[in-house]
Write a protein that holds these residues in place. Structure first.
Motif, short mmCIF file in Angstrom:
data_model
loop_
_atom_site.label_atom_id
_atom_site.label_comp_id
_atom_site.label_asym_id
_atom_site.label_seq_id
_atom_site.Cartn_x
_atom_site.Cartn_y
_atom_site.Cartn_z
N THR A 109 0.82 -1.22 0.00
CA THR A 109 0.00 0.00 0.00
C THR A 109 0.85 1.26 0.00
OG1 THR A 109 -0.20 0.16 2.41
CG2 THR A 109 -1.84 -1.18 1.26
N LEU A 110 2.11 1.14 0.37
CA LEU A 110 3.00 2.30 0.42
C LEU A 110 3.71 2.56 -0.90
CD1 LEU A 110 4.51 1.70 3.96
CD2 LEU A 110 2.66 3.25 3.33
N GLU A 111 3.53 1.66 -1.86
CA GLU A 111 4.14 1.85 -3.18
C GLU A 111 3.50 3.07 -3.86
OE1 GLU A 111 6.60 0.11 -4.74
OE2 GLU A 111 6.87 -0.96 -2.85
N PRO A 112 4.27 3.77 -4.71
CA PRO A 112 3.68 4.92 -5.42
C PRO A 112 2.48 4.48 -6.26
CG PRO A 112 6.05 4.85 -5.73
CD PRO A 112 5.68 3.59 -5.03
N ASN A 113 1.44 5.27 -6.25
CA ASN A 113 0.21 5.05 -7.01
C ASN A 113 -0.56 3.80 -6.58
OD1 ASN A 113 0.74 7.34 -8.62
ND2 ASN A 113 2.08 6.12 -9.91
N ALA A 114 -0.27 3.26 -5.41
CA ALA A 114 -1.01 2.09 -4.93
C ALA A 114 -2.40 2.53 -4.47
CB ALA A 114 -0.26 1.43 -3.78
N ILE A 115 -3.38 1.73 -4.77
CA ILE A 115 -4.75 1.99 -4.34
C ILE A 115 -5.09 0.95 -3.28
CG2 ILE A 115 -7.16 2.07 -5.08
CD1 ILE A 115 -6.06 2.86 -7.88
N ILE A 116 -5.35 1.43 -2.09
CA ILE A 116 -5.53 0.54 -0.95
C ILE A 116 -6.69 -0.41 -1.17
CG2 ILE A 116 -6.09 0.45 1.50
CD1 ILE A 116 -4.32 2.88 1.85
N SER A 117 -7.76 0.05 -1.77
CA SER A 117 -8.91 -0.82 -2.03
C SER A 117 -8.53 -2.00 -2.91
CB SER A 117 -10.04 -0.04 -2.69
OG SER A 117 -10.50 0.95 -1.83
N GLU A 118 -7.71 -1.76 -3.91
CA GLU A 118 -7.28 -2.84 -4.81
C GLU A 118 -6.38 -3.83 -4.08
OE1 GLU A 118 -5.48 -1.14 -8.25
OE2 GLU A 118 -7.38 -0.34 -9.01
N VAL A 119 -5.47 -3.32 -3.26
CA VAL A 119 -4.59 -4.21 -2.50
C VAL A 119 -5.42 -5.05 -1.54
CG1 VAL A 119 -2.69 -4.31 -0.83
CG2 VAL A 119 -2.61 -2.66 -2.70
#
Length: 93
Positions: A41-51
């Protein structure tokens, strides 16, 4: 009148059929698994809902894990910072 129809109609097929196997209940995530998910979730452009969806979690659970991780880091830094300062002072005297 509610939308629930309890009559049996052999011509009507269910749209979705869900089978739940196992004992059920809460899943136990190891600290390593939680850390790996939080790191994603801390990766650039990560979307928490998708993770969260990828791991079968709710976004609220991932947010709670992130909040707890931040608290743990803050507690550790409060413990480590004073001792680091003392070390730095000794070396620079």
């Amino acid at each position: 009148m509610s939308g629930l129809d309890l009559t049996f109609d052999p011509e009507r097929q269910p749209r979705r059929f869900e089978v739940i196997n196992g004992a059920g209940g809460r899943r136990q995530w190891s600290m390593d698994d939680k850390a790996r998910i939080i790191a994603e979730t801390l990766e650039p452009n990560a979307i928490i809902s998708e993770v969260a969806r990828r791991y079968g979690l709710r976004p609220q659970q991932v947010f709670a894990w992130r909040r707890e991780a931040r608290k743990q880091v803050a507690r550790r830094s409060k413990i480590l910072l004073p001792s680091c300062r003392r070390l730095w002072r000794r070396r620079n005297l």
